[in-house]
Scaffold this motif. Structure first.
Motif, PDB file in Angstrom:
ATOM      1  N   LEU A 180       1.153   4.135  -2.569  1.00 14.85           N
ATOM      2  CA  LEU A 180       1.258   5.736  -2.641  1.00 14.85           C
ATOM      3  C   LEU A 180       2.211   6.260  -2.907  1.00 14.85           C
ATOM      4  O   LEU A 180       2.095   7.344  -3.986  1.00 14.85           O
ATOM      5  CB  LEU A 180       0.882   5.850  -1.192  1.00 14.85           C
ATOM      6  N   ALA A 181       3.380   5.960  -2.782  1.00 18.87           N
ATOM      7  CA  ALA A 181       4.689   6.804  -3.101  1.00 18.87           C
ATOM      8  C   ALA A 181       4.935   6.705  -4.562  1.00 18.87           C
ATOM      9  O   ALA A 181       5.325   7.809  -5.067  1.00 18.87           O
ATOM     10  CB  ALA A 181       5.758   6.241  -2.044  1.00 18.87           C
TER      11      ALA A 181
ATOM     12  N   PHE B 100       0.894  -1.241   0.117  1.00 15.47           N
ATOM     13  CA  PHE B 100       0.009   0.012   0.029  1.00 15.47           C
ATOM     14  C   PHE B 100       1.067   1.387  -0.038  1.00 15.47           C
ATOM     15  O   PHE B 100       0.618   2.229  -0.694  1.00 15.47           O
ATOM     16  CB  PHE B 100      -0.795  -0.132   1.256  1.00 15.47           C
ATOM     17  N   PHE B 101       1.842   1.368   1.011  1.00 15.54           N
ATOM     18  CA  PHE B 101       2.811   2.713   0.977  1.00 15.54           C
ATOM     19  C   PHE B 101       3.704   2.512  -0.257  1.00 15.54           C
ATOM     20  O   PHE B 101       3.968   3.670  -0.951  1.00 15.54           O
ATOM     21  CB  PHE B 101       3.667   2.468   2.142  1.00 15.54           C
TER      22      PHE B 101
ATOM     23  N   THR C 222       2.553   8.897  -6.507  1.00 16.69           N
ATOM     24  CA  THR C 222       2.863  10.282  -6.297  1.00 16.69           C
ATOM     25  C   THR C 222       4.010  10.837  -6.774  1.00 16.69           C
ATOM     26  O   THR C 222       3.970  12.007  -7.604  1.00 16.69           O
ATOM     27  CB  THR C 222       3.052  10.457  -4.968  1.00 16.69           C
TER      28      THR C 222
END
Lengths: 329, 102
Positions: free
Chosen positions: B76-77, B72-73, B80
């Motif tokens: 996101l990273a 998940f992280f 972005t």
């Protein structure tokens, strides 16, 4: 099977290191350096040194990576100074001149040869029975923590760790010295990007929590002040990049306090221990665990503040320089 | 037991396939935007499959939670940073176009 993985990793690390040295463009060098850092971190994991692996990944690939990217951006944004032809500037900035590399290469070869000899001798002379491992394990109950690496770093060899904090602070002072002391001015307003802002706001508590976890977990497993500090420093860098420079928002004394508190607390503690008749950093075993936790927390705050300040200062400096160049053109 | 292992292997292989496809895309695609597309989309999918495979392999609920928070992280990273790189390139292109026109 596992020896295959080790061999692949070793070859990959050496290959990436050579590629990193001989890549023709700075951009390639930087990205190969990231890859090299990650391969090295994996190698450390395979060697069972998870503490070193986390630090390697966090500092070498993470923090240095941010600094390198920042430097690269300055190279790519630097407008032509005296030359009218952009091509000339481009080739002189972003590629290395092979002629000027002869002496560095020679020095590198000599240094590498020397290092290989020393490494061979070290491997040759590995003491029977793992050196000091047994001694460290035997004294573990008295150290106040359960993880041997933390015990060595924060108790048995606390002197080294204390000096490392000083080295990081010296690094910060060096960046101040290069740029002059014009600390933490408010940067020009960056274009407010709602997506970037939301992601930074989301990641800030997560990074803080994970850093705190690593800090506390260092007592019984891989983790500790340095790893936590890089994560907390990442918060500072993210906030700075998102247009919220931490050091210009908090009062100046608070920034200075957070920069020096780790080194200072260590020093005062050592002083009181000396005054009480013990040697430097010889914690009383009953309080060792608590003392180590306090030291690690304060050290992590200091290192995180120093990393943030180094980045903020360099980033700020470069911005001001490029603004000056633009305004003179 | 047998079926679980087979599914694990299938998930891992599918994950590796997407990583390979993403890498091929980065190497072969002509411009920055399509390369970004290949890198972020395919690699995140590949990572998801590998995470699923490893979660099935390990099987303990905490490990599953940790593996999926990693995914998940990363998601996101990477999305972005993909967006930021693309925006930077777009602004650069626009500035260049304006210069050429004006």
């Amino acid at each position: 099977m596992s020896i295959m993985i080790d061999i692949i990793l070793a070859v990959l690390a050496i290959y990436l290191a050579l590629q990193c040295l001989f890549a023709p463009r700075l951009t390639q060098t930087v990205f190969l350096f990231f890859a090299f850092g990650l391969a090295l971190a994996l190698a450390w994991v395979r060697l069972g040194a998870v503490d070193v692996a986390i630090t390697e990944a966090a500092i070498a690939s993470g923090f240095l990576g941010v600094l390198f990217l920042d430097a690269l951006r300055d190279f790519s944004l630097a407008p032509p100074l005296k030359w009218d032809n952009l091509e000339v500037v481009h080739s002189s900035l972003a590629t290395k001149n092979p002629k000027s590399l002869f002496l560095p290469r020679l020095a590198l070869m000599l240094g590498l040869g020397l290092f290989l000899l020393i490494a061979l001798e070290a491997v040759w002379k590995i003491p029977e029975g793992g050196g000091l491992t047994a001694a460290a394990e035997a004294l573990l109950p008295e150290s106040g923590v359960e993880h041997p690496v933390t015990a060595v770093l924060l108790n048995f060899r606390a002197y080294d760790t204390w000096l490392e904090l000083g080295v990081i602070l010296l690094g910060l002072l060096a960046t101040f010295a290069v740029g002059g002391i014009k600390i933490y001015r408010k940067p020009p307003v960056v274009a407010d990007d709602i997506l970037l802002r939301q992601v930074i706001l989301f990641f800030t508590p997560v990074l803080f929590l994970f850093g705190a976890f690593l800090l506390y977990f260092g007592k019984s497993g891989p983790g500790g002040a340095f790893q936590a500090a890089v994560l907390w420093g990442a918060i500072g860098i993210l906030l700075h990049l998102g247009g919220r420079p931490v050091f210009s928002m908090i009062p100046r004394w608070l920034g200075q306090l957070s920069l020096t508190v780790g080194l200072g607390f260590f020093l005062i503690l050592g002083f009181f221990l000396l005054a009480g008749g013990a040697t430097l950093f010889e914690y009383p075993p009953a309080y060792a665990g608590v003392l180590i936790l306090i030291i690690e927390t304060l050290a992590a705050i200091s290192i995180a503040a120093a990393l943030t300040a180094i980045f903020a200062n360099l980033n700020q400096m470069n911005k001001e320089e490029s603004n000056q160049i633009e305004s003179t053109n | 037991m047998m079926i679980k292992e087979v599914i694990t292997v299938i998930l891992l292989v599918v994950g590796c396939f997407f990583f390979l496809a993403g890498t091929l895309g980065v190497l072969r695609f002509p411009d920055l935007f399509s390369r970004l597309h290949a890198l972020t989309k395919a690699d995140n999918l590949g990572l998801g499959f590998i995470a699923a495979g490893m979660a099935l392999h390990i099987g303990s609920p905490w490990a599953v939670l940790k593996i999926f928070s990693i995914w998940f992280f990363t998601l996101l990273a990477s999305s972005t940073s993909c967006y930021l790189i693309a925006r930077f390139q777009k602004e650069k292109d626009q500035a260049r176009n304006r210069k050429e026109e004006g």
